[in-house]
Design an enzyme around this catalytic site. Structure first.
Site, mmCIF file in Angstrom:
data_model
loop_
_atom_site.group_PDB
_atom_site.id
_atom_site.type_symbol
_atom_site.label_atom_id
_atom_site.label_comp_id
_atom_site.label_asym_id
_atom_site.label_seq_id
_atom_site.Cartn_x
_atom_site.Cartn_y
_atom_site.Cartn_z
ATOM 1 N N ALA A 6 0.838 -1.195 0.000
ATOM 2 C CA ALA A 6 0.000 0.000 0.000
ATOM 3 C C ALA A 6 0.875 1.247 0.000
ATOM 4 O O ALA A 6 1.902 1.295 0.672
ATOM 5 C CB ALA A 6 -0.921 0.014 1.220
ATOM 6 N N CYS A 7 0.444 2.234 -0.783
ATOM 7 C CA CYS A 7 1.136 3.526 -0.803
ATOM 8 C C CYS A 7 0.104 4.616 -1.035
ATOM 9 O O CYS A 7 -1.096 4.385 -0.905
ATOM 10 C CB CYS A 7 2.247 3.546 -1.847
ATOM 11 N N ASN A 8 0.562 5.802 -1.405
ATOM 12 C CA ASN A 8 -0.362 6.923 -1.596
ATOM 13 C C ASN A 8 -1.419 6.627 -2.645
ATOM 14 O O ASN A 8 -2.598 6.846 -2.418
ATOM 15 C CB ASN A 8 0.392 8.196 -1.977
ATOM 16 N N GLN A 38 -3.606 3.528 -0.027
ATOM 17 C CA GLN A 38 -3.684 3.358 1.427
ATOM 18 C C GLN A 38 -5.119 3.387 1.977
ATOM 19 O O GLN A 38 -5.418 2.722 2.960
ATOM 20 C CB GLN A 38 -2.832 4.398 2.133
#
Length: 102
Positions: A6-8, A38
């Site tokens: 998960a990231c931005n 996210q």
């Protein structure tokens, strides 16, 4: 094993996912590996064994760890491995987290 990153926006981790899948295939391992933004983490609860956060969202680690509880291992992707898009190294990190939970 199911590994979620998960990231931005899920974009930069998508490149890492591709490299992780290549590394797993080269080792004869069939893992489900995918990336999300996210904000989608809560909706994915129960679908992953390991959750790796992109270094750019490391500030949510404490909140996400509490959210996930004992359902999965959670950590931040090693910065240098992430920067190099080193799928094999990130895969090893995920495997070590998973093994540590057994």
């Amino acid at each position: 094993m199911n590994i979620m990153l998960a990231c931005n926006a899920g974009m930069s981790t998508s490149m890492v996912v591709s490299k992780m899948l290549e590394a797993a295939k080269a080792e004869g391992k069939e893992y489900k590996i995918w990336a999300v933004e996210q904000g989608e983490i809560e909706g994915e609860l129960g679908n992953f064994d390991v959750l790796l956060l992109g270094p750019q969202v490391r500030h949510i680690l404490r909140r996400v760890t509490k959210l996930v509880g004992n359902k999965a291992a959670v950590d931040v992707i090693d910065g240098p491995a992430y920067g190099r898009c080193d799928g094999a190294a990130v895969l090893k990190q995920a495997e070590a987290l998973y093994e540590g939970r057994k």
